[in-house]
Design an enzyme around this catalytic site. Structure first.
Site, PDB file in Angstrom:
ATOM      1  N   TYR A   8       0.836  -1.201   0.000  1.00 15.64           N
ATOM      2  CA  TYR A   8       0.000   0.000   0.000  1.00 15.64           C
ATOM      3  C   TYR A   8       0.865   1.242   0.000  1.00 15.64           C
ATOM      4  O   TYR A   8       2.075   1.181   0.204  1.00 15.64           O
ATOM      5  CB  TYR A   8      -0.943   0.000   1.203  1.00 15.64           C
ATOM      6  CG  TYR A   8      -0.291   0.360   2.526  1.00 15.64           C
ATOM      7  CD1 TYR A   8       0.536  -0.536   3.177  1.00 15.64           C
ATOM      8  CD2 TYR A   8      -0.503   1.596   3.122  1.00 15.64           C
ATOM      9  CE1 TYR A   8       1.139  -0.205   4.396  1.00 15.64           C
ATOM     10  CE2 TYR A   8       0.086   1.935   4.336  1.00 15.64           C
ATOM     11  CZ  TYR A   8       0.904   1.029   4.967  1.00 15.64           C
ATOM     12  OH  TYR A   8       1.502   1.358   6.155  1.00 15.64           O
TER      13      TYR A   8
ATOM     14  N   LYS B  39       6.563  -1.906   1.887  1.00 14.64           N
ATOM     15  CA  LYS B  39       5.365  -1.309   2.497  1.00 14.64           C
ATOM     16  C   LYS B  39       4.199  -2.279   2.350  1.00 14.64           C
ATOM     17  O   LYS B  39       3.274  -2.092   1.561  1.00 14.64           O
ATOM     18  CB  LYS B  39       5.055   0.063   1.870  1.00 14.64           C
ATOM     19  CG  LYS B  39       4.159   0.919   2.782  1.00 14.64           C
ATOM     20  CD  LYS B  39       4.255   2.372   2.435  1.00 14.64           C
ATOM     21  CE  LYS B  39       3.229   3.235   3.160  1.00 14.64           C
ATOM     22  NZ  LYS B  39       3.322   3.233   4.614  1.00 14.64           N
TER      23      LYS B  39
ATOM     24  N   GLU C 171      12.229   2.459  14.151  1.00 15.30           N
ATOM     25  CA  GLU C 171      11.302   3.496  13.664  1.00 15.30           C
ATOM     26  C   GLU C 171      10.028   3.409  14.483  1.00 15.30           C
ATOM     27  O   GLU C 171       9.895   2.559  15.355  1.00 15.30           O
ATOM     28  CB  GLU C 171      10.999   3.290  12.177  1.00 15.30           C
ATOM     29  CG  GLU C 171      10.293   1.972  11.893  1.00 15.30           C
ATOM     30  CD  GLU C 171       9.975   1.734  10.419  1.00 15.30           C
ATOM     31  OE1 GLU C 171       9.755   2.715   9.684  1.00 15.30           O
ATOM     32  OE2 GLU C 171       9.936   0.561  10.022  1.00 15.30           O
TER      33      GLU C 171
ATOM     34  N   LEU D 222      11.058   1.278   7.143  1.00 16.25           N
ATOM     35  CA  LEU D 222      10.469   1.781   5.911  1.00 16.25           C
ATOM     36  C   LEU D 222      11.185   3.094   5.588  1.00 16.25           C
ATOM     37  O   LEU D 222      11.281   3.966   6.456  1.00 16.25           O
ATOM     38  CB  LEU D 222       8.970   2.045   6.082  1.00 16.25           C
ATOM     39  CG  LEU D 222       8.307   2.474   4.779  1.00 16.25           C
ATOM     40  CD1 LEU D 222       8.095   1.274   3.869  1.00 16.25           C
ATOM     41  CD2 LEU D 222       7.001   3.189   5.021  1.00 16.25           C
TER      42      LEU D 222
HETATM   43  N1  PDD Z   1       2.836   5.175   7.436  1.00 14.08           N
HETATM   44  N2  PDD Z   1       7.452   3.803   8.989  1.00 14.08           N
HETATM   45  C1  PDD Z   1       6.334   3.065   8.915  1.00 14.08           C
HETATM   46  C2  PDD Z   1       6.322   1.704   9.544  1.00 14.08           C
HETATM   47  C3  PDD Z   1       5.196   3.573   8.250  1.00 14.08           C
HETATM   48  O1  PDD Z   1       4.077   2.850   8.158  1.00 14.08           O
HETATM   49  C4  PDD Z   1       5.251   4.868   7.680  1.00 14.08           C
HETATM   50  C5  PDD Z   1       4.081   5.459   6.940  1.00 14.08           C
HETATM   51  C6  PDD Z   1       6.446   5.605   7.794  1.00 14.08           C
HETATM   52  C7  PDD Z   1       6.592   6.968   7.174  1.00 14.08           C
HETATM   53  O2  PDD Z   1       6.600   6.879   5.775  1.00 14.08           O
HETATM   54  P1  PDD Z   1       6.109   8.083   4.846  1.00 14.08           P
HETATM   55  O3  PDD Z   1       6.906   9.255   5.238  1.00 14.08           O
HETATM   56  O4  PDD Z   1       6.395   7.614   3.469  1.00 14.08           O
HETATM   57  O5  PDD Z   1       4.625   8.286   5.120  1.00 14.08           O
HETATM   58  C8  PDD Z   1       7.529   5.028   8.435  1.00 14.08           C
HETATM   59  C9  PDD Z   1       1.665   5.528   6.669  1.00 14.08           C
HETATM   60  C10 PDD Z   1       1.416   6.984   6.610  1.00 14.08           C
HETATM   61  C11 PDD Z   1       0.466   4.742   7.158  1.00 14.08           C
HETATM   62  O6  PDD Z   1       0.648   3.557   7.400  1.00 14.08           O
HETATM   63  O7  PDD Z   1      -0.634   5.287   7.272  1.00 14.08           O
END
Ligand code: PDD
Length: 287
Positions: free
Chosen positions: A33, A147, A180, A205
């Site tokens: 996703y 992801k 993270e 991620l």
């Molecule tokens: N989450 N780490 C994890 C485990 C994440 O699920 C996310 C993003 C991030 C940050 O990634 P980005 O900057 O590309 O949004 C880091 C999304 C927003 C979610 O699951 O809703």
């Protein structure tokens, strides 16, 4: 106005949107996703999100259901039909529908679902006061760079955090280093003013917001180190913050009950937050 979802080639009322019970996403979490922010009608860091999506699909050997150009036009149509100018778009691709069997089906058609929603406005005091974080052992698999929609450890960690009155949980690896957050990337600012965030690897991620924040920090002359940091180092840090598509750059003012800095959003997090919001709301976000 009723919300519209895109489901495998059709635009359907959100409340009626459904997938087959043998969709492998539903049965095995066999899919990927992306969440992309929408600012002023534009998709923030669209190209970077689509690149990461392609990479996630490739790592899992799931065929892309359409070209990036077609995907972009469906995203725009979903935004248009939902009249979303500020908000986010969610897109999910799974290995499709097949009789339940762990091994990949001989032939499958990648399923694609998209939804859009308007922005939940973040209270200004949240940015000022920052948020609390709880640390937990990282019990996830070895490919957190993908992801994947398989998010059980992440949702359990977020729930533990919320139950404890915290906003986010930070995962800690066996060496005692923060990997993270459950849905965000983790950062600290050292006493001598260096931004520190873990380097991209299979352990995290590689957040698109993280990548943009790194670029913006470097461009504005902030010192930055990509390396692991421990929980004691974070607790003793000058500042801490998180980055993600939906949280942008958000100060962390408490870790496991230890107050960080003076308990308010610090100057580095504040500066980076402003740089990022200007970037996301401006033309740079097209890149
Ligand atoms: N989450 N780490 C994890 C485990 C994440 O699920 C996310 C993003 C991030 C940050 O990634 P980005 O900057 O590309 O949004 C880091 C999304 C927003 C979610 O699951 O809703």
């Amino acid at each position: 106005m009723s919300r519209i979802a895109y489901v495998n080639g059709r635009y359907v009322p959100h409340r009626e949107a459904a997938v087959h019970i043998e969709d492998r996403g539903y049965q095995f979490a066999d899919g990927v996703y992306e969440v992309i922010a929408v600012q002023g009608g534009r998709l923030v860091d669209e190209e970077a999100h689509l690149r990461r999506l392609e990479r996630s699909l490739g790592e899992l050997e799931i065929a892309s259901p359409m070209t990036p150009a077609a995907l972009k036009s469906v995203m725009r149509e979903v935004l248009r039909r939902n009249r979303v100018h500020h908000g986010s778009i969610y897109l999910q691709m799974t290995r499709g529908v097949a009789p339940r069997d762990h091994a990949f089906p001989a032939a499958s058609v990648t399923a694609l679902v998209m939804t859009a929603k308007r922005l939940r406005v973040q209270a200004p005091e949240t940015a000022e006061d920052g948020v609390r974080v709880l640390t937990l052992p990282d019990n996830r698999w070895g490919r957190c760079d993908i992801k994947s929609i398989s998010l059980l450890p992440n949702i359990l960690a977020k729930q533990r955090a919320r139950a404890a009155g915290a906003y986010e949980a930070w995962f800690v690896d066996r060496a005692g280093h923060v990997t993270e957050g459950s849905s965000t990337n983790a950062w600290i600012v050292t006493r001598d003013g260096k931004l520190v965030t873990r380097s991209a690897s299979h352990a995290i991620l590689n957040g698109v917001t993280r990548q943009s924040a790194i670029r913006l920090a470097k461009a504005s002359g902030l010192a930055l180190e990509e390396r692991p940091f421990s929980v004691p180092e974070a607790k003793a840090a000058r500042e801490a913050f998180i980055t993600s598509t939906t949280s942008h750059v958000l100060a962390v003012t408490e870790i496991d009950g230890t107050v960080i800095g003076n308990g308010k959003a610090g100057t580095f997090a504040g500066k980076l937050r402003k740089l990022y919001l200007d970037y996301a709301g401006g033309s740079g976000a097209r890149a």
